[in-house]
Write a protein that holds these residues in place. Structure first.
Motif, PDB file in Angstrom:
ATOM      1  N   SER A  38     -48.345 -26.264  62.340  1.00  0.00           N
ATOM      2  CA  SER A  38     -49.807 -26.189  62.425  1.00  0.00           C
ATOM      3  C   SER A  38     -50.274 -24.938  63.155  1.00  0.00           C
ATOM      4  O   SER A  38     -51.346 -24.405  62.868  1.00  0.00           O
ATOM      5  CB  SER A  38     -50.355 -27.430  63.126  1.00  0.00           C
ATOM      6  N   THR A  39     -49.461 -24.437  64.093  1.00  0.00           N
ATOM      7  CA  THR A  39     -49.855 -23.246  64.864  1.00  0.00           C
ATOM      8  C   THR A  39     -48.803 -22.144  64.826  1.00  0.00           C
ATOM      9  O   THR A  39     -49.089 -21.016  65.228  1.00  0.00           O
ATOM     10  CB  THR A  39     -50.132 -23.605  66.337  1.00  0.00           C
ATOM     11  N   GLU A  40     -47.595 -22.437  64.355  1.00  0.00           N
ATOM     12  CA  GLU A  40     -46.534 -21.430  64.280  1.00  0.00           C
ATOM     13  C   GLU A  40     -45.766 -21.588  62.967  1.00  0.00           C
ATOM     14  O   GLU A  40     -45.455 -22.709  62.563  1.00  0.00           O
ATOM     15  CB  GLU A  40     -45.572 -21.543  65.461  1.00  0.00           C
ATOM     16  N   SER A  41     -45.501 -20.462  62.318  1.00  0.00           N
ATOM     17  CA  SER A  41     -44.737 -20.458  61.071  1.00  0.00           C
ATOM     18  C   SER A  41     -43.797 -19.268  61.073  1.00  0.00           C
ATOM     19  O   SER A  41     -43.972 -18.315  61.845  1.00  0.00           O
ATOM     20  CB  SER A  41     -45.668 -20.405  59.855  1.00  0.00           C
ATOM     21  N   GLU A  42     -42.820 -19.320  60.177  1.00  0.00           N
ATOM     22  CA  GLU A  42     -41.820 -18.249  60.133  1.00  0.00           C
ATOM     23  C   GLU A  42     -41.249 -18.154  58.733  1.00  0.00           C
ATOM     24  O   GLU A  42     -41.070 -19.165  58.044  1.00  0.00           O
ATOM     25  CB  GLU A  42     -40.699 -18.540  61.135  1.00  0.00           C
ATOM     26  N   ILE A  43     -40.956 -16.921  58.300  1.00  0.00           N
ATOM     27  CA  ILE A  43     -40.225 -16.711  57.050  1.00  0.00           C
ATOM     28  C   ILE A  43     -39.039 -15.822  57.341  1.00  0.00           C
ATOM     29  O   ILE A  43     -39.138 -14.861  58.111  1.00  0.00           O
ATOM     30  CB  ILE A  43     -41.124 -16.109  55.946  1.00  0.00           C
ATOM     31  N   GLN A  44     -37.909 -16.177  56.752  1.00  0.00           N
ATOM     32  CA  GLN A  44     -36.667 -15.421  56.931  1.00  0.00           C
ATOM     33  C   GLN A  44     -36.187 -14.947  55.574  1.00  0.00           C
ATOM     34  O   GLN A  44     -35.991 -15.746  54.660  1.00  0.00           O
ATOM     35  CB  GLN A  44     -35.608 -16.290  57.605  1.00  0.00           C
TER      36      GLN A  44
ATOM     37  N   ASN B  86     -25.510 -10.463  51.320  1.00  0.00           N
ATOM     38  CA  ASN B  86     -24.624 -11.379  52.042  1.00  0.00           C
ATOM     39  C   ASN B  86     -24.918 -11.390  53.542  1.00  0.00           C
ATOM     40  O   ASN B  86     -24.011 -11.326  54.375  1.00  0.00           O
ATOM     41  CB  ASN B  86     -23.149 -11.022  51.792  1.00  0.00           C
ATOM     42  N   ASN B  87     -26.210 -11.445  53.843  1.00  0.00           N
ATOM     43  CA  ASN B  87     -26.696 -11.515  55.226  1.00  0.00           C
ATOM     44  C   ASN B  87     -26.407 -10.252  56.038  1.00  0.00           C
ATOM     45  O   ASN B  87     -26.450 -10.278  57.272  1.00  0.00           O
ATOM     46  CB  ASN B  87     -26.125 -12.726  55.965  1.00  0.00           C
ATOM     47  N   ALA B  88     -26.139  -9.139  55.345  1.00  0.00           N
ATOM     48  CA  ALA B  88     -26.019  -7.869  56.065  1.00  0.00           C
ATOM     49  C   ALA B  88     -27.379  -7.443  56.597  1.00  0.00           C
ATOM     50  O   ALA B  88     -27.474  -6.722  57.599  1.00  0.00           O
ATOM     51  CB  ALA B  88     -25.449  -6.791  55.149  1.00  0.00           C
ATOM     52  N   TYR B  89     -28.444  -7.900  55.928  1.00  0.00           N
ATOM     53  CA  TYR B  89     -29.808  -7.602  56.356  1.00  0.00           C
ATOM     54  C   TYR B  89     -30.613  -8.895  56.407  1.00  0.00           C
ATOM     55  O   TYR B  89     -30.553  -9.707  55.487  1.00  0.00           O
ATOM     56  CB  TYR B  89     -30.485  -6.628  55.388  1.00  0.00           C
TER      57      TYR B  89
ATOM     58  N   ASP C 139     -26.662  -4.473  59.435  1.00  0.00           N
ATOM     59  CA  ASP C 139     -25.248  -4.184  59.667  1.00  0.00           C
ATOM     60  C   ASP C 139     -24.961  -2.763  59.196  1.00  0.00           C
ATOM     61  O   ASP C 139     -24.977  -2.486  57.997  1.00  0.00           O
ATOM     62  CB  ASP C 139     -24.379  -5.193  58.901  1.00  0.00           C
ATOM     63  N   SER C 140     -24.697  -1.870  60.147  1.00  0.00           N
ATOM     64  CA  SER C 140     -24.471  -0.465  59.786  1.00  0.00           C
ATOM     65  C   SER C 140     -23.090  -0.232  59.175  1.00  0.00           C
ATOM     66  O   SER C 140     -22.768   0.900  58.795  1.00  0.00           O
ATOM     67  CB  SER C 140     -24.653   0.431  61.021  1.00  0.00           C
ATOM     68  N   SER C 141     -22.279  -1.285  59.060  1.00  0.00           N
ATOM     69  CA  SER C 141     -21.005  -1.157  58.342  1.00  0.00           C
ATOM     70  C   SER C 141     -21.187  -1.380  56.844  1.00  0.00           C
ATOM     71  O   SER C 141     -20.241  -1.251  56.071  1.00  0.00           O
ATOM     72  CB  SER C 141     -19.970  -2.137  58.910  1.00  0.00           C
ATOM     73  N   GLU C 142     -22.412  -1.722  56.441  1.00  0.00           N
ATOM     74  CA  GLU C 142     -22.736  -1.895  55.020  1.00  0.00           C
ATOM     75  C   GLU C 142     -22.952  -0.500  54.434  1.00  0.00           C
ATOM     76  O   GLU C 142     -23.913   0.190  54.759  1.00  0.00           O
ATOM     77  CB  GLU C 142     -23.990  -2.759  54.895  1.00  0.00           C
ATOM     78  N   THR C 143     -22.038  -0.070  53.571  1.00  0.00           N
ATOM     79  CA  THR C 143     -21.937   1.351  53.215  1.00  0.00           C
ATOM     80  C   THR C 143     -22.880   1.815  52.116  1.00  0.00           C
ATOM     81  O   THR C 143     -22.898   3.001  51.791  1.00  0.00           O
ATOM     82  CB  THR C 143     -20.491   1.672  52.786  1.00  0.00           C
ATOM     83  N   SER C 144     -23.652   0.905  51.507  1.00  0.00           N
ATOM     84  CA  SER C 144     -24.563   1.366  50.454  1.00  0.00           C
ATOM     85  C   SER C 144     -25.729   2.153  51.037  1.00  0.00           C
ATOM     86  O   SER C 144     -26.319   2.996  50.350  1.00  0.00           O
ATOM     87  CB  SER C 144     -25.081   0.178  49.636  1.00  0.00           C
TER      88      SER C 144
END
Length: 277
Positions: A102-108, A113-116, A144-149
């Protein structure tokens, strides 16, 4: 005499079990799920995400997002560090999770693969004259800075977290959606040596509370930047119309002035001379 306390304790444990069952049932009933609706947009850069609770939309975002992330690479001498920039956009095929309140919401929003992972937190509050508004209260970005793309030859690669501090962005009256075509830029501070990360959003429409119809935004609240740009576009037309109106009025007044001041033929007062002729 000594049996009653045991009965009371047993009654308390039964009551606690009932409460825990009710709470568990309420969690199940308030099931929340994320949906990716990006395929509905004709813009290849724009993503549309929704969070639904009990089959009803409770949060929606529609936007295009760009990231500019600085990271270190080793120089050719093998000693010094050089800062490079990883530039990329939020993909339309990301995975969505979220919570609505009602007063707080969140989107993820997560991808690769969860690198970002991008998390946007919303909150409601009362402003002056008891006007209720909602806003973005926090933005958190894990990468994740090990993600090389995007991160090429990163020095000491790994996961880092960047977040905002004391944020109050996109302030919008309660019950309305925020709309802005212009770019909105946020700066996040990273755990990677306090580097500044730029998150830019554009073609935005967001509503984290009070969605009246399923998958439908409520009345739009346009950002000040769009209002200014609209005024800048219409102002020349308004000025041209006013100038044309002034010219027309001037010509009409001048025409009447000529009529009023035109030389009229003077007739003699004694017209008898004409009769004798």
């Amino acid at each position: 005499m000594f049996g009653r306390p045991k009965l009371l304790r047993a009654g308390c444990s039964c009551r606690a079990n009932r409460i825990s069952r009710v709470l568990a049932l309420s969690v199940v009933l308030a099931e929340q799920e994320g949906e990716n609706l990006s395929g509905l947009s004709n813009n290849p850069d724009k993503a549309i995400f929704a969070v639904r609770e009990n089959g009803t939309t409770c949060l929606m975002v529609e936007f295009a997002v760009r990231f500019l992330v600085p990271y270190d690479v080793l120089a050719l001498n093998g000693i010094d560090l050089i800062t490079e920039q990883a530039a990329f956009t939020l993909p339309r095929g990301a995975e969505i999770e979220g919570t609505c309140g009602s007063t707080e919401s969140e989107i993820q929003i997560s991808w690769k693969n969860n690198a970002y992972t991008l998390r946007i937190y919303f909150s409601k509050e009362l402003r002056e004259k008891d006007i209720e508004v909602w806003k973005i209260s926090k933005v958190l970005f894990v990468y994740d800075s090990s993600e090389t793309s995007h991160f090429i030859n990163a020095y000491n690669p790994g996961k880092h977290t960047a977040s905002t501090h004391h944020l109050s962005a996109l302030v919008t009256p309660a019950g309305q959606s925020y709309v802005c075509a212009a770019q909105q830029t946020l700066t996040l501070i990273s755990s990677d040596h306090q580097k500044g990360i730029t998150v830019s959003m554009y073609d935005v429409q967001i509503q984290p509370f009070d969605i009246a119809s399923d998958f439908m935004f409520s009345e739009a609240y346009k950002c000040i930047t769009d209002q200014r740009e609209r005024l800048e576009e219409t102002l020349p037309l308004i000025l041209s119309f006013i100038l044309a109106l002034i010219i027309v009025i001037t010509v009409v007044v001048y025409h009447f002035h000529l009529k009023l001041t035109a030389v009229q033929p003077v007739l003699p007062r004694d017209r008898s001379m004409y009769k004798n002729m």
